[in-house]
Design an enzyme around this catalytic site. Structure first.
Site, mmCIF file in Angstrom:
data_model
loop_
_atom_site.group_PDB
_atom_site.id
_atom_site.type_symbol
_atom_site.label_atom_id
_atom_site.label_comp_id
_atom_site.label_asym_id
_atom_site.label_seq_id
_atom_site.Cartn_x
_atom_site.Cartn_y
_atom_site.Cartn_z
ATOM 1 N N TYR A 145 0.851 -1.195 0.000
ATOM 2 C CA TYR A 145 0.000 0.000 0.000
ATOM 3 C C TYR A 145 0.881 1.237 0.000
ATOM 4 C CZ TYR A 145 -3.549 3.441 1.184
ATOM 5 O OH TYR A 145 -4.375 4.537 1.162
ATOM 6 N N ASP A 240 9.068 2.766 0.540
ATOM 7 C CA ASP A 240 7.961 3.415 1.227
ATOM 8 C C ASP A 240 8.108 3.107 2.710
ATOM 9 O OD1 ASP A 240 5.636 4.197 2.430
ATOM 10 O OD2 ASP A 240 4.336 3.519 0.800
ATOM 11 N N LYS A 268 3.304 9.271 8.769
ATOM 12 C CA LYS A 268 2.982 8.773 10.118
ATOM 13 C C LYS A 268 3.907 9.369 11.187
ATOM 14 C CE LYS A 268 0.063 5.331 8.264
ATOM 15 N NZ LYS A 268 0.149 4.479 7.091
HETATM 16 C C1 PLP Z 1 -0.391 4.854 5.606
HETATM 17 C C2 PLP Z 1 0.473 4.522 4.455
HETATM 18 C C3 PLP Z 1 0.550 5.332 3.303
HETATM 19 C C4 PLP Z 1 -0.392 6.469 3.059
HETATM 20 O O1 PLP Z 1 -0.251 7.506 3.962
HETATM 21 P P1 PLP Z 1 -1.498 8.498 4.171
HETATM 22 O O2 PLP Z 1 -0.937 9.558 5.048
HETATM 23 O O3 PLP Z 1 -2.574 7.681 4.794
HETATM 24 O O4 PLP Z 1 -1.883 9.013 2.824
HETATM 25 C C5 PLP Z 1 1.498 5.033 2.351
HETATM 26 N N1 PLP Z 1 2.315 3.980 2.497
HETATM 27 C C6 PLP Z 1 2.258 3.172 3.562
HETATM 28 C C7 PLP Z 1 3.219 2.042 3.666
HETATM 29 C C8 PLP Z 1 1.321 3.393 4.566
HETATM 30 O O5 PLP Z 1 1.215 2.548 5.592
#
Ligand code: PLP
Length: 407
Positions: A145, A240, A268
């Site tokens: 994701y 990521d 985050k």
């Molecule tokens: C939460 C998340 C995102 C997206 O971040 P948002 O601030 O919710 O748009 C992207 N990559 C990973 C791995 C995530 O866990």
């Protein structure tokens, strides 16, 4: 507030907001619940809902809060900042200071830009990679994701490397067809995809520890192999680290596993619980961004003064290695406690308990004052606010919930 408040609120919400929520997982549909709780306040390891019930919280705003809810130092930093103005749309010193913290923690990051969400950071990193390489295609992994931008929503059935099929209505075939998806931790499939599409491949994007299919550590040699495939093909390697950054080590998974990406996505923890994310990496690639270069990217609230204040308050305390030792001790204790009840996969302060009947377990835990992610395919996030008491209470609640379920 009175009992029933919650279902009334949810009914009101559903009349105004699609599905009643501003992000789908919050509706608790994945665990078959009728309606979610509504949070009134939170402190430390605890959430309190609008009906006055308290829960030990293992979601922690999906991993954003490493010092717990309403952490006094963070709150003070935000309130102090707010008195000086909440948004300028012009440069501030704190943006420079936050960039310094990020660059110091992540040696692979030479230049960094602040944005407001992980989605925005991932989308922008892809644009930089495409602009820099003058190539279109990207390779991502099944279940990975990277936020909800069009190109990154593509997923695919199991097994074969395949051209992306849009996972969401509203994503054009064009946007998805440049996305190749192969299984996570499968070096051969990734190598085959690079072999086939290599000359047109702008980037490989990966969660270095998968966190959105439940916690899945990288297989031995997987991240190194991706590094090698990128070096050989000229594609950029994008980590990521929205979850793993400042969590599995101060310098994220790239520090923990010793593999250096070209670009890094953060979110985050980096925003200390406020809307802030970042993307950065090699100077020669990041320099392509406007105003110096021709890759456009911008944001009215980027580098927002409240968000940078929160981020700085948190990141400065993460310079102390004792924080990570302590997180490791607590997460290991939670892992040991949960092990009798299923398969636990953990990397640092993120872990998942995999077991059949997760939905019933979720409901049993909520009834016992413990809030875990409303989906099997998420993680539990350990913070410094989670002590022995919260861990013991949680393990006990799991035991009772499962005993109840059998009885
Ligand atoms: C939460 C998340 C995102 C997206 O971040 P948002 O601030 O919710 O748009 C992207 N990559 C990973 C791995 C995530 O866990």
């Amino acid at each position: 507030m009175a009992l029933g408040t919650r279902s009334k609120l949810f009914a009101r919400a559903r009349r105004l907001i699609p599905g009643g929520v501003n992000s789908p997982v919050r509706a608790w549909r994945a665990v078959g619940a009728d309606d979610p709780f509504f949070v009134a306040r939170a402190e430390g390891a605890y959430l309190e809902d609008v009906e006055g019930r308290r829960y030990v919280d293992w979601v922690m705003s999906w991993g954003a809060l490493v010092f717990g809810h309403a952490d006094p130092e963070t709150v003070e930093a935000i309130t102090d900042a707010a008195r000086d103005g909440t948004s300028f749309g012009a440069p501030t010193e704190r943006e420079v200071e936050l960039a310094e913290e990020i660059v110091d923690a992540f040696p692979s990051v030479e230049l960094v830009r602040l944005v407001s969400s992980g989605t925005e950071a991932a989308m922008s990193a892809i644009r930089v990679a495409r602009g820099f390489t003058a190539r279109d295609r990207i390779l991502k992994f099944e279940g990975g994701y990277h936020g909800h931008s069009d190109a990154l929503l593509a997923s695919a059935g199991s097994g074969l490397a395949t051209l992306g099929i849009p996972a969401s209505a509203g994503v054009t075939t064009g946007a998805a067809s440049d996305t190749i998806v192969t299984p996570y931790n499968d070096v051969d499939a990734a190598a085959a995809a690079v072999e086939r599409y290599g000359e047109g491949l702008a980037a490989i994007i990966v969660e270095p520890v998968a966190g959105n299919i439940g916690v899945v550590p990288p297989a031995e040699g997987f991240l190194e192999a991706l590094r090698g495939l990128c070096d050989a093909s000229g594609a950029l390697l994008i980590f990521d680290e929205v979850i793993t950054g400042f969590r599995v080590a101060r310098g994220g998974a790239q520090e923990r596993f010793g593999v250096k990406p070209d670009l890094t996505i953060l979110g985050k923890i980096v925003g200390g619980g406020l809307p802030l994310a970042a993307f950065g990496g090699r100077a020669d690639a990041m320099e392509r961004l406007a105003p110096g270069g021709n890759v456009y990217q911008a944001g009215t609230l980027s580098g927002n003064p409240l968000a940078t204040a929160a981020g700085l308050s948190v990141l400065r305390r993460l310079r102390d290695p004792a924080v990570y030792d302590e997180l490791e001790v607590r997460a290991a204790k939670l892992e040991r406690g949960l092990r009798p009840f299923g398969k636990v996969q953990r990397v640092g302060a993120m872990l998942t308990l995999f077991r059949p009947g997760y939905d019933e377990l979720f409901r049993g835990l909520v009834a016992r004052g413990v809030y875990v992610a409303p989906s099997q395919y998420e993680a539990m996030f350990v913070s410094l606010a989670h002590g022995d008491e919260e861990i013991d209470k949680t393990v006990e609640a799991v035991r009772d919930a499962l005993a109840d379920d059998r009885g």
